[in-house]
Write a protein that holds these residues in place. Structure first.
Motif: not given
Lengths: 110, 113
Positions: A96-99, B28-33, B47-54, B87-98
């Protein structure tokens, strides 16, 4: 509507003074809460997360569910703390998204 | 490797050009933003991608087209942009734990002329 509020755009203090950057949120459920910091010409980086109850660079943040606040505190500010600070809730599970809140610029003068 | 790498760092493009921004991580992060950050403003999720799906598109105009070819790469294809898209376009990634935060790249500073 779900949102996060950082009431101060700019917080200016002298070196050695205590600092408190305010963050209030209104979210259903129990979001994960984070503080991010962006130093000049550097990438956005994670400073604190509430679940770990850690102290990073002398900063702490306490989650107050009653007041729905997550204020960031440091007892003695340093010049190198000058940066933009963002409070950021992340709701739900999984990806879920970070805002981001609107941010507070902290300026620590010598 | 504990970083998110974005290329190019700077990009100037005309309104009729087609260009792409690239983001890579090997944690090894499965989410990218993708986020967009205007001057003196907080980052805004695109945008949010999780396991390569939008999984999330924050009502972004179609002139921005994301692509996730594999779990380590994220692209943002740009076409027919407007000057206000600068603008500045930022990419991020994360693990699948909140409880874990995002790791951000240093961004691509885009100027549309």
């Amino acid at each position: 509507a779900q949102r996060v509020t950082q009431p101060e755009k700019l917080l200016s203090v002298f070196k050695g003074a205590p600092v408190e950057l305010k963050c209030n949120y209104s979210y259903s459920g129990s979001p994960e809460l984070f503080w991010y910091v962006q130093y000049s010409r550097q990438r956005l980086q994670l400073l604190l997360r509430h679940i770990s109850r850690e102290s990073i660079k002398g900063f702490t943040a306490d989650l107050n569910k009653g007041e729905t606040s997550f204020h960031l505190k440091k007892p003695f500010a340093q010049e190198e703390d000058s940066a933009m600070y963002y409070c950021a809730p992340r709701e739900g599970t999984g990806f879920q998204k970070l805002v981001f809140g609107t941010g507070t610029r902290l300026l620590v003068s010598p | 490797d504990t970083e998110v790498t974005q290329t190019p760092k700077h990009l100037v493009m005309g309104m009729t050009n087609k260009k792409s921004l690239k983001c890579e991580q090997h944690m090894g992060h499965r989410a990218m933003y993708w986020y967009k950050q205007k001057a003196k403003k907080p980052p805004e999720l695109m945008f949010v991608y999780s396991y390569e799906k939008l999984s999330i598109n924050e009502s972004v105009p179609s002139r921005f087209s994301p692509e996730c070819p594999n779990s380590s790469l994220l692209n943002l294809h740009l076409h027919a942009l407007q000057p206000e898209d600068s603008a500045l376009y930022l990419c991020a990634s994360s693990q699948d734990r909140p409880e874990y935060g995002y790791t951000f790249g240093s961004g691509t500073r885009l100027t549309v002329v």
